[in-house]
Design an enzyme around this catalytic site. Structure first.
Site, PDB file in Angstrom:
ATOM      1  N   ASP A 269       0.829  -1.211   0.000  1.00 53.51           N
ATOM      2  CA  ASP A 269       0.000   0.000   0.000  1.00 53.51           C
ATOM      3  C   ASP A 269       0.859   1.256   0.000  1.00 53.51           C
ATOM      4  O   ASP A 269       0.705   2.150  -0.829  1.00 53.51           O
ATOM      5  CB  ASP A 269      -0.873   0.039   1.268  1.00 53.51           C
ATOM      6  CG  ASP A 269      -2.184  -0.701   1.125  1.00 53.51           C
ATOM      7  OD1 ASP A 269      -2.998  -0.289   0.300  1.00 53.51           O
ATOM      8  OD2 ASP A 269      -2.382  -1.677   1.857  1.00 53.51           O
TER       9      ASP A 269
ATOM     10  N   GLU B 114      -4.261   7.488   0.923  1.00 57.59           N
ATOM     11  CA  GLU B 114      -4.859   6.915   2.130  1.00 57.59           C
ATOM     12  C   GLU B 114      -3.841   6.654   3.219  1.00 57.59           C
ATOM     13  O   GLU B 114      -4.121   6.827   4.400  1.00 57.59           O
ATOM     14  CB  GLU B 114      -5.563   5.596   1.777  1.00 57.59           C
ATOM     15  CG  GLU B 114      -6.111   4.871   3.005  1.00 57.59           C
ATOM     16  CD  GLU B 114      -6.727   3.527   2.675  1.00 57.59           C
ATOM     17  OE1 GLU B 114      -7.327   2.936   3.587  1.00 57.59           O
ATOM     18  OE2 GLU B 114      -6.613   3.074   1.527  1.00 57.59           O
TER      19      GLU B 114
ATOM     20  N   ASP C 259      -5.844   5.707  -3.798  1.00 56.67           N
ATOM     21  CA  ASP C 259      -6.038   4.554  -2.918  1.00 56.67           C
ATOM     22  C   ASP C 259      -5.171   3.447  -3.507  1.00 56.67           C
ATOM     23  O   ASP C 259      -5.529   2.834  -4.511  1.00 56.67           O
ATOM     24  CB  ASP C 259      -7.506   4.114  -2.865  1.00 56.67           C
ATOM     25  CG  ASP C 259      -7.746   3.100  -1.741  1.00 56.67           C
ATOM     26  OD1 ASP C 259      -6.762   2.479  -1.276  1.00 56.67           O
ATOM     27  OD2 ASP C 259      -8.904   2.910  -1.341  1.00 56.67           O
TER      28      ASP C 259
ATOM     29  N   ILE D  25      -4.148   0.355  -2.647  1.00 55.93           N
ATOM     30  CA  ILE D  25      -4.767  -0.971  -2.734  1.00 55.93           C
ATOM     31  C   ILE D  25      -6.091  -0.891  -1.997  1.00 55.93           C
ATOM     32  O   ILE D  25      -6.133  -0.901  -0.765  1.00 55.93           O
ATOM     33  CB  ILE D  25      -3.893  -2.084  -2.130  1.00 55.93           C
ATOM     34  CG1 ILE D  25      -2.595  -2.251  -2.907  1.00 55.93           C
ATOM     35  CG2 ILE D  25      -4.650  -3.418  -2.120  1.00 55.93           C
ATOM     36  CD1 ILE D  25      -1.688  -3.350  -2.388  1.00 55.93           C
ATOM     37  N   ASP D  26      -7.174  -0.776  -2.756  1.00 54.82           N
ATOM     38  CA  ASP D  26      -8.504  -0.797  -2.146  1.00 54.82           C
ATOM     39  C   ASP D  26      -8.911  -2.257  -1.971  1.00 54.82           C
ATOM     40  O   ASP D  26      -8.651  -3.091  -2.833  1.00 54.82           O
ATOM     41  CB  ASP D  26      -9.508  -0.072  -3.038  1.00 54.82           C
ATOM     42  CG  ASP D  26     -10.868   0.081  -2.369  1.00 54.82           C
ATOM     43  OD1 ASP D  26     -10.907   0.621  -1.252  1.00 54.82           O
ATOM     44  OD2 ASP D  26     -11.865  -0.363  -2.956  1.00 54.82           O
TER      45      ASP D  26
ATOM     46  N   THR E  73      -7.925  -4.048   0.928  1.00 59.23           N
ATOM     47  CA  THR E  73      -6.669  -4.630   1.420  1.00 59.23           C
ATOM     48  C   THR E  73      -6.888  -5.993   2.063  1.00 59.23           C
ATOM     49  O   THR E  73      -6.067  -6.899   1.895  1.00 59.23           O
ATOM     50  CB  THR E  73      -5.997  -3.672   2.428  1.00 59.23           C
ATOM     51  OG1 THR E  73      -5.913  -2.373   1.868  1.00 59.23           O
ATOM     52  CG2 THR E  73      -4.603  -4.162   2.776  1.00 59.23           C
TER      53      THR E  73
ATOM     54  N   ASP F 257     -11.373   6.799  -2.141  1.00 58.52           N
ATOM     55  CA  ASP F 257     -12.215   5.716  -2.656  1.00 58.52           C
ATOM     56  C   ASP F 257     -13.032   6.137  -3.870  1.00 58.52           C
ATOM     57  O   ASP F 257     -13.357   5.304  -4.730  1.00 58.52           O
ATOM     58  CB  ASP F 257     -13.203   5.241  -1.586  1.00 58.52           C
ATOM     59  CG  ASP F 257     -12.540   4.535  -0.426  1.00 58.52           C
ATOM     60  OD1 ASP F 257     -11.759   3.594  -0.673  1.00 58.52           O
ATOM     61  OD2 ASP F 257     -12.807   4.912   0.731  1.00 58.52           O
TER      62      ASP F 257
END
Length: 372
Positions: free
Chosen positions: A57, A82, A158, A160-161, A163, A304
């Protein structure tokens, strides 16, 4: 310096570089175990009992920030994401993740996080500094207007949405074409560009690092992009719903959505699909595999929604403020105008959201909610 550089192409290549990093981290279970660190306190999403961040991330976020900031220095201070850049290794040492000018510099910093795992650090650094030209595999990428004011542009990332899905890797499929309930298919890299003065999202990238399974544990990306400017609307998203039955209405939701919300949709003859990942659910609307994504809770953030919203705007849709739209009985788009950092909730979409590709479907939905 920005005159001959296409920001959209840069972001597409950044998204593919992010996907490469995600795949490298995920391909080795021992490495993945080293990378996972639980989020705590203000960083944690209160919807989940456990929330995680991974080195992937943070590294992806900082790679994109580094790439875009280097080519578009006037945007550098407005590239936000994020993740905190602080990571704690197994020895309890807090290390700030930064991308160096060379792979050697980046690897040195990563090795400190990875507690001496030199080969893993070098492999990740190599991905960070690899030349990527994924844009050359895509067709019809437009030139951006020469009048675009890059000093007025901000970026939300973002890295890695979903996770938790990325870590677990387990997949559960639904009965709806193209919609996965959980698993790697739900993982997305989200990049959104917005105008800082108006707060309007104008460029969006949604990449699925695990979008196409080539063979066991080998994947390639699926990527959607969109541009919505006064003089340019363009995207690479499919426009038909041939895989869906005629007149079939599908809403996609979080499994935590309120029962009364879901009942409203059942009353309107919608079928209900449930899936992980805000980015993935928005992508299902973008790809016309669901008609609407609604979330009544304020559990998503600017990172997001900014990218998906730009793409939906290019398609004629939008991501709307759930509370305001119902109250006013008209579409009220989510806005990203810069706010004071003193506002503790400034990054959150506090009023929930409604994502649609076709704004015409909103009338019966808003009326239904106004009745209750």
């Amino acid at each position: 310096m920005t005159e001959n550089i296409n920001l959209l192409r840069v972001l597409i290549n950044c998204a593919e570089k992010a996907a490469n990093i995600a795949r490298v981290c995920r391909s080795n279970e021992d490495l993945l175990a080293l990378l996972v660190q639980e989020k705590t306190g203000a960083e944690a999403n209160q919807r989940f009992e456990h929330d995680f961040k991974t080195l992937a991330d943070v590294l992806i976020q900082e790679t994109i920030r580094h790439e875009v900031g280097k080519l578009f220095p006037e945007m550098r201070e407005a590239i936000l994401g994020e993740e905190s850049t602080h990571f704690t290794n197994k020895l309890g040492q807090e290390i700030v993740i930064a991308v160096g000018d060379t792979a050697v510099e980046t690897a040195a910093g990563l090795e400190a996080v990875l507690d001496g795992h030199t080969k893993a650090a070098e492999a990740l650094a190599a991905e960070v500094h690899r030349n990527v030209d994924y844009d050359s595999t895509l067709e019809n990428i437009p030139d951006l207007p020469e009048t675009l004011d890059y000093s007025n542009l901000g970026v939300w990332i973002d890295p890695i949405d979903a996770t938790a899905e990325y870590i677990s890797g387990d997949s559960i499929f639904t009965d709806f074409p193209g919609i996965t309930s959980t698993g790697l298919d739900c993982v997305t890299v989200l990049i959104g560009v917005y105008e800082r003065d108006s707060g309007v999202p104008i460029i969006g990238i949604v990449s699925q690092p695990f979008g196409q399974k080539l063979k066991e544990n080998v994947y390639s990306s699926s990527l959607n992009w969109g541009v919505c400017l006064p003089t340019l609307k363009s995207h690479n998203c499919k426009s038909d719903s041939s895989e869906r039955r005629a007149n079939r209405k599908i809403g996609i939701f979080s499994t935590s959505e309120k029962a009364e919300i879901l009942q409203h949709f059942l009353d309107l003859n919608y079928e209900l699909a449930f899936s992980a990942g805000a980015g993935h659910k928005a992508l299902k609307v973008i790809c016309n595999e669901a008609d609407i994504y609604l979330l009544s809770k304020g559990s998503t953030f600017r990172w997001d929604t900014c990218g998906p919203q730009a793409i939906l705007r290019a398609l004629g849709g939008d991501v709307l403020d759930y509370v305001a739209s119902i109250k006013q009985q008209l579409p009220v788009p989510i806005n990203y105008i810069d706010k004071s950092e003193s506002d503790a909730d400034w990054k959150r979409n506090s009023n929930g959201l409604i994502a649609v590709r076709d704004l015409a479907i909103l009338n019966e939905i808003l009326n239904k909610f106004a009745e209750n």
